[in-house]
Write a protein that holds these residues in place. Structure first.
Motif, PDB file in Angstrom:
ATOM      1  N   GLY A 111       0.814  -1.210   0.000  1.00  0.00           N
ATOM      2  CA  GLY A 111       0.000   0.000   0.000  1.00  0.00           C
ATOM      3  C   GLY A 111       0.849   1.261   0.000  1.00  0.00           C
ATOM      4  O   GLY A 111       2.071   1.227  -0.152  1.00  0.00           O
ATOM      5  N   SER A 188      -5.011  -3.828  -8.304  1.00  0.00           N
ATOM      6  CA  SER A 188      -6.023  -4.230  -7.325  1.00  0.00           C
ATOM      7  C   SER A 188      -7.068  -5.136  -7.964  1.00  0.00           C
ATOM      8  O   SER A 188      -7.608  -6.038  -7.310  1.00  0.00           O
ATOM      9  CB  SER A 188      -6.687  -3.001  -6.709  1.00  0.00           C
ATOM     10  N   TRP A 202      -8.216  -4.205   2.219  1.00  0.00           N
ATOM     11  CA  TRP A 202      -7.642  -3.390   1.160  1.00  0.00           C
ATOM     12  C   TRP A 202      -8.686  -2.649   0.322  1.00  0.00           C
ATOM     13  O   TRP A 202      -8.484  -1.458   0.015  1.00  0.00           O
ATOM     14  CB  TRP A 202      -6.725  -4.210   0.261  1.00  0.00           C
TER      15      TRP A 202
END
Length: 233
Positions: A111, A188, A202
């Motif tokens: 991240g 993602s 997430w």
């Protein structure tokens, strides 16, 4: 200028480096090494090399037998005083090429996480464009020791060696400064199961952080990209 770009994994790309290279008038030769594209024997005919990230380790020679050759090629570019950029896995391969030790299997750094330039990093023509601690995108567990003679340029809370320089323009950068918000969204989607195994929250975190942190990372990444391109002779 003619740039050799080596991809090591599916869905990797130059991200925000591509428009910066286009603005500089660069011709890009992309080799998908993980798909079997051949690598050149020497840096002749190129002005620089960029090696991107991937899910394998820098020493996974059994599954990816091109890795030792790529490590040697990156060093050959550096020895020829040509600009070199290794990002994430690319930085680990670069460290290997210069005789450092690859450190495998650490906890995953993932991240937008803060990267802080060292004192030397603040004076560096590339990493020095960061305005102090900056949120940059990370997705790695492996790292490396610093090669002999390398200048340590940046650090993070989880990973002491986030960036280094060898000589004039050989750069290993562990964090994904090339990953703008568009590329992070692509990752993602493409690797959602992997991301969820690292951080089950997430999707919510991504939505919450993309605006305030992603926008800052995009600006920092563009500045780093332009600064590295300026080293190409």
């Amino acid at each position: 200028m003619r740039i050799l770009v080596v991809e090591n994994y599916q869905a990797t790309s130059l991200g925000l480096i591509r428009p910066a290279l286009a603005a500089a008038g660069a011709v890009i030769d992309v080799r998908q090494a993980h798909e079997g594209d051949p690598l050149p024997d020497a840096p002749d005919g190129y002005d620089a090399i960029i090696v991107l990230g991937g899910g394998q380790s820098a020493v996974d020679d059994e599954k990816h037998p091109y890795l030792p050759r790529l490590a040697r090629l990156m060093r050959a570019f550096g020895d020829a005083d040509k600009s070199v950029l290794g990002i994430c896995l690319g930085s680990q391969i670069l460290a290997r090429g210069y005789g450092a030790r690859n450190v495998l299997g650490r906890p995953t750094e993932f991240g937008w996480q803060e990267v802080t330039p060292t004192e030397a990093g603040r004076d560096d023509p590339v990493v020095g464009v960061l305005d102090g601690p900056s949120p940059l995108f990370h997705w790695h567990s492996d790292t490396f020791t610093l090669p002999e003679g390398a200048v340590h340029l940046a650090t993070s809370a989880m990973t002491p060696h986030q960036a280094f320089r060898i000589g004039r323009a050989v750069y290993g950068i562990q964090f994904h400064f090339e990953a703008d918000t568009a590329l992070v969204r692509d990752w993602s989607d493409a690797f959602g199961d992997v991301a969820a195994s690292i951080d089950p929250d997430w999707p919510e975190r991504h939505a919450r952080e993309e605006g305030p942190l992603g926008s800052r990372a995009d600006a920092a990444g563009r500045a780093i990209a332009r600064a590295w391109i300026a080293t190409i002779r």
